[in-house]
Write an enzyme that holds these catalytic residues in place. Structure first.
Site, PDB file in Angstrom:
ATOM      1  CD  GLU A  35      -3.093  -0.987   0.104  1.00  0.00           C
ATOM      2  OE1 GLU A  35      -2.999   0.681  -0.773  1.00  0.00           O
ATOM      3  OE2 GLU A  35      -4.041  -2.094  -0.817  1.00  0.00           O
ATOM      4  CB  CYS A 192     -13.961   2.640 -13.359  1.00  0.00           C
ATOM      5  SG  CYS A 192     -14.814   4.524 -13.314  1.00  0.00           S
ATOM      6  CB  CYS A 199     -18.743   1.884 -19.736  1.00  0.00           C
ATOM      7  SG  CYS A 199     -18.055   3.895 -19.115  1.00  0.00           S
ATOM      8  CB  CYS A 202     -18.665  -0.972 -15.985  1.00  0.00           C
ATOM      9  SG  CYS A 202     -18.809  -0.053 -14.673  1.00  0.00           S
ATOM     10  CB  CYS A 208     -23.005   4.540 -14.372  1.00  0.00           C
ATOM     11  SG  CYS A 208     -21.427   5.838 -14.546  1.00  0.00           S
TER      12      CYS A 208
END
Length: 346
Positions: A35, A192, A199, A202, A208
């Site tokens: 991270e 995205c 899209c 997605c 959306c």
DNA sequence: AAATCGGGGCC
DNA sequence: GGCCCAGATTT
């Protein structure tokens, strides 16, 4: 009944998500390390650094026991060196305060240096399946588009709204948190995307807001931009008879903090005086080399390399202010990228 | 809220 | 050349 936001993401992740990343484990040390490295750094860049780092520091105890120079040397080239310094400090805090065991409470994790709210949540979700939301760049993009949220996400009001929304959308079952968290990151990274979002692929396209209104390319609202200032510096390549270079360690904070770099002067005119007062060296400057432009987020730095040979010693010898490095030693140390480029020239 | 921190990938 | 990236910290 159409599946929930979280249910669709998790189902999508099972078949289309990334499952082969080396930090997809439950060991909080490995999750934490990934991270931190992934803050403002892309996955493909991190992979090799991550493997090298783990090989040298396999656990938090090994990292805590290491000298900071060793940590910075392995970080050299990744940028944002405060990440490495904070990583090292946090490892020592984990050893001292928590006996070498990472806390599972996100609030406790966020007290460690270099761990903010989102990173703490990611570590807790991946390592301990804690039901807590993340809000990184990927999630901000997904949520602003899906919910049709206007305004730059760096603004307080917008960010607070995004945190609230992220919390509301969490899956009901905490056991799903690792997959759900990874799913959000993967969707942002592979579907995205900032430009040309896919899209058609997605799982959130049906409801959306951005897609419905054809505003995928307008959201998230971009950061208002400003003109970047120009700065310049002269880097002294002072060589001794053996061809070694004089490096000095930069202050612990600020640009390239803690790294070893070339002595700098504002202009070539100050080179000889600076060598005398700082190091007690008499130098014989040569002709300046070709300029090197280094671009930062917030300014542009033009570097003029000035080679010089040591021609003698001043009355007060202060070589302790610096250290002589052979080319190989310099390349193995924690040095900034422009110096790496300069060393590669000759 | 704005500025400070780097470097590489990508179009 | 501009924008983006699994942001945090300081002012």
């Amino acid at each position: 009944m159409t599946p929930s936001f979280a249910e669709r993401l998790i189902a999508w992740h099972a078949s289309h998500g990334r499952h082969d990343l080396p930090w997809q484990v439950s060991d909080p040390y490995r999750v934490w390390l990934s991270e931190i490295m992934l803050q403002q750094t892309q996955v493909t860049t991190v992979l090799s650094y991550y493997a090298r780092f783990l090989e040298r520091f396999p656990d938090v105890a090994a990292l805590a026991a290491a000298p900071q120079d060793d940590v910075l040397a392995l970080w050299s080239g990744l940028g944002y060196y405060s990440r490495a310094r904070n990583l090292h400090a946090a490892a020592r805090m984990v050893m001292e305060r928590f006996g070498g065991t990472f806390p599972r409470d996100p609030a406790a994790l966020a007290e460690l240096p270099g761990i903010g709210r989102s990173t703490a949540a990611a570590v807790a979700a991946f390592s301990f399946a804690v039901r807590t939301p993340i809000l990184d760049g990927n999630v901000k993009r997904v949520l602003t588009r899906w919910a049709g949220i206007d305004g730059f996400p760096g603004e307080r009001a917008v960010e607070q709204r995004l945190w609230r929304l992220a919390a509301e959308l969490l899956p009901a079952d905490a056991a799903a948190m690792p997959a759900y968290t990874q799913a959000q990151m993967d969707l942002g990274a592979t579907v995205c995307t900032p430009r040309k979002p896919a899209c058609m692929a997605c799982p959130l396209a049906d409801d959306c807001a951005a897609r419905r209104e054809g505003r995928q390319h307008e959201l998230p609202t971009p950061k208002p931009k400003k003109t970047v200032p120009e700065r310049s510096t002269v880097m002294l390549l002072i060589a001794d008879d053996a061809g070694r270079l004089l490096l000095e360690q930069r202050p612990p904070t600020g640009i390239w903090g803690g790294l070893w770099s070339l002595p700098e002067v504002p202009t070539t005119l100050e080179a000889e005086a600076a060598a005398r007062t700082r190091f007690g060296l008499e130098i014989d400057p040569g002709a300046a080399g070709a300029e090197l432009v280094h671009v930062f987020t917030h300014f542009r730095l033009t570097i003029t390399p000035l080679p010089a040979r040591v021609s003698g010693h001043a009355p007060v010898l202060r070589e302790s202010a610096g250290r002589w490095f052979s080319r190989a030693e310099a390349l193995a140390a924690g040095i900034p990228t422009p110096l790496r480029k300069l060393l590669a020239r000759a």
